[in-house]
Design a protein around this motif. Structure first.
Motif, PDB file in Angstrom:
ATOM      1  N   ALA A  18     -42.386 -14.893 -45.169  1.00  0.00           N
ATOM      2  CA  ALA A  18     -42.039 -14.875 -43.742  1.00  0.00           C
ATOM      3  C   ALA A  18     -42.709 -16.043 -43.026  1.00  0.00           C
ATOM      4  O   ALA A  18     -43.732 -16.558 -43.487  1.00  0.00           O
ATOM      5  N   GLY A  19     -42.146 -16.438 -41.906  1.00  0.00           N
ATOM      6  CA  GLY A  19     -42.743 -17.496 -41.085  1.00  0.00           C
ATOM      7  C   GLY A  19     -43.816 -16.917 -40.168  1.00  0.00           C
ATOM      8  O   GLY A  19     -43.794 -15.722 -39.848  1.00  0.00           O
ATOM      9  N   ARG A  46     -32.943 -23.867 -40.704  1.00  0.00           N
ATOM     10  CA  ARG A  46     -31.949 -23.030 -40.018  1.00  0.00           C
ATOM     11  C   ARG A  46     -30.852 -23.882 -39.416  1.00  0.00           C
ATOM     12  O   ARG A  46     -31.134 -24.917 -38.818  1.00  0.00           O
ATOM     13  N   HIS A  54     -39.192  -5.959 -40.096  1.00  0.00           N
ATOM     14  CA  HIS A  54     -38.021  -6.230 -39.230  1.00  0.00           C
ATOM     15  C   HIS A  54     -37.107  -4.999 -39.279  1.00  0.00           C
ATOM     16  O   HIS A  54     -35.888  -5.112 -39.413  1.00  0.00           O
ATOM     17  N   GLU A 112     -42.708 -15.998 -31.166  1.00  0.00           N
ATOM     18  CA  GLU A 112     -42.763 -16.359 -32.599  1.00  0.00           C
ATOM     19  C   GLU A 112     -41.429 -16.085 -33.281  1.00  0.00           C
ATOM     20  O   GLU A 112     -41.015 -16.795 -34.180  1.00  0.00           O
ATOM     21  N   GLU A 113     -40.777 -15.001 -32.854  1.00  0.00           N
ATOM     22  CA  GLU A 113     -39.535 -14.598 -33.531  1.00  0.00           C
ATOM     23  C   GLU A 113     -38.365 -15.481 -33.080  1.00  0.00           C
ATOM     24  O   GLU A 113     -38.291 -15.879 -31.922  1.00  0.00           O
ATOM     25  N   ARG A 168     -34.874 -20.310 -46.939  1.00  0.00           N
ATOM     26  CA  ARG A 168     -36.328 -20.474 -47.042  1.00  0.00           C
ATOM     27  C   ARG A 168     -36.786 -20.626 -48.488  1.00  0.00           C
ATOM     28  O   ARG A 168     -36.196 -20.055 -49.398  1.00  0.00           O
ATOM     29  N   ASP A 211     -45.433  -6.013 -36.818  1.00  0.00           N
ATOM     30  CA  ASP A 211     -45.207  -7.444 -37.071  1.00  0.00           C
ATOM     31  C   ASP A 211     -45.616  -8.222 -35.820  1.00  0.00           C
ATOM     32  O   ASP A 211     -44.877  -8.240 -34.835  1.00  0.00           O
TER      33      ASP A 211
HETATM   34  C1  GLV Z   1     -40.669 -14.164 -38.733  1.00  0.00           C
HETATM   35  O1  GLV Z   1     -40.805 -12.970 -38.686  1.00  0.00           O
HETATM   36  C2  GLV Z   1     -39.727 -14.708 -39.635  1.00  0.00           C
HETATM   37  O2  GLV Z   1     -38.529 -14.645 -39.340  1.00  0.00           O
HETATM   38  O3  GLV Z   1     -40.159 -15.147 -40.713  1.00  0.00           O
END
Ligand code: GLV
Ligand code: MN
Ligand code: MN
Length: 419
Positions: free
Chosen positions: A363-364, A218, A389, A127-128, A295, A93
């Motif tokens: 996923a983001g 979030r 993950h 990114e995470e 999401r 990832d």
């Molecule tokens: C990135 O991995 C997310 O949380 O979407």
């Protein structure tokens, strides 16, 4: 046009090298943003880019750009992803997109094929959201779609504030904008990534052509009750913050399932982190803090469900005699990929006879941010068992190579085309 071929052994070797940094129990990988391991992985990337003879630039936040000059100066085609990971995550990832982009640009450079526009292989920092609750940090800074105020509720488990970490890097409110990339210097952004879900594998497809990304909303919910003796306090006299949190967690699961069953626009909701104080066996929890992640591809559905969850949090607090605070961490709109880039990847798969699926991303990704400044698209490759993950996250090496080889062509086409 001659199509440069990637060096598969080199690609897989470099991916392996990255996955050894932060290696833990059961083959898990932990490289939280701004940790020693994450920094080491970025140092390795800089080394590999230098070795490949790219022009390397690292910005104050730690975003890395390895540039191959084009026949003409002008806006560059960028490709990349991230090297940071979740806690006890897998090896692919993020790194697939970073090392894949590096390999694609290296292969193009070595082949000597003429490229009209500059190409850049990119690594975005952070990114995470696993450390600060704040996702796509580096790409948000590059896209310029973030202010210091957005970091107000970004705090890690040790109480470190993201704002303070950034100031230790010389990034302040006054110069935040200096990290922004001038959109005029970017022609397109491409991101190769593992799917992190089961669709490609179950449909026996090799490539996902991404249409849109489900950006998260979030928020943090803090219930404040009263810490008290677990033996002496009668049940009816308690103000148990964790019980309130427990009711809300159950509600979040229920409301998302109900929504999926009755309405268009699937919504997923998760409470992935809960902090309880004082957190001992013989005291009633006086404080319970939970991080909620909601999401959907459909903005209206996501907002509606997030609103219902917040309303229920207030109701639970009233009913159980505790207080509640709700704090937004980040609230983002789902992002569509650029039709021109989607068409480019789509055509490539058709011409090469690669079985593909046109699909959204649950996923983001950094692509969400880059889409704000440049035509952006994503190439997915299958995840074995759809798992991500998680230390067992896996993608067949042949699929990694196929995705990277397609990225070579996508980069060249984007460099040549009017997008
Ligand atoms: C990135 O991995 C997310 O949380 O979407
Ligand atoms: Mn991730
Ligand atoms: Mn990722």
């Amino acid at each position: 046009m001659e199509i440069p071929e990637i060096n598969k052994d080199r690609l897989l070797r470099d991916l392996n090298a990255v996955s050894r940094i932060g290696l833990g129990e059961g083959g898990s990988v932990t490289r939280l943003v701004f940790s020693v391991h994450e920094l080491r992985s970025r140092q390795l990337l800089v080394h590999l880019m230098n070795q490949a003879g790219l022009d390397v630039r690292v910005d104050a936040a730690g975003n890395i750009f390895g540039r191959l000059a084009g026949a003409r100066e002008g806006p560059a085609v960028l490709a990349g992803s991230h090297l940071d990971s979740v806690v006890q995550g897998g090896r692919y990832d993020g790194p697939v997109g970073v090392i894949g982009a590096l390999e694609a640009v290296r292969a193009i450079k070595e082949s000597g094929v003429p490229v009209p526009a500059p190409l850049e292989s990119v690594c975005f920092v952070g990114e995470e959201s696993s450390r600060f609750g704040f996702s796509t940090l580096g790409s948000s800074l590059v896209a310029g779609d973030v202010t210091m105020d957005d970091f107000a509720n970004a705090v890690d488990a040790g109480g470190n504030r993201l704002e303070d970490v950034l100031s230790s890097l010389g990034i302040y409110r006054e110069n935040l904008d200096s990290l922004k990339r001038d959109p005029e210097t970017v022609k397109a952004y491409l991101e190769l990534h593992i799917e992190q879900g089961p669709v490609l594998e179950s449909k026996k497809k090799k490539i996902g052509v991404v249409t849109a990304i489900a950006a998260p909303s979030r928020f943090r919910v803090v219930f404040r009750g009263q810490a008290d003796h677990s033996g002496t306090t009668p049940m009816e006299m308690r103000k148990d913050a964790l019980v309130a949190a427990g009711h809300l967690i159950t509600y979040i699961d229920e409301v998302c399932r109900e929504h999926a069953a009755t309405e268009k626009g699937r919504v997923v909701g998760t409470v992935g982190a809960v902090k309880v104080e004082p957190g001992v066996i013989n005291a009633i929890p006086g404080r319970a803090e939970m991080q909620v992640d909601v999401r959907s591809i459909t903005s209206g559905s996501k907002r509606k469900v997030a609103g219902l969850i917040k309303k229920r949090a207030r109701r639970i607090a009233r009913e159980r005699g505790v207080k509640v605070d709700l704090m937004t961490i980040r609230d983002e709109e789902p992002v569509a990929m650029h039709p021109g880039v989607i068409a480019l990847i789509h055509a490539l798969c058709e011409e090469r006879g690669v079985p593909f699926e046109v699909m959204p991303s649950g996923a983001g990704h950094d692509a969400m941010q880059m889409a704000k400044i440049t035509p952006t698209g994503m190439i997915f490759i299958p995840s074995v068992n759809g798992v991500s993950h998680n230390p067992t996250e896996w993608t067949d090496p042949e699929d990694i190579c196929l995705g990277t080889q397609l990225l070579v062509e996508a980069l060249l086409r984007a460099a040549h085309a009017e997008i």
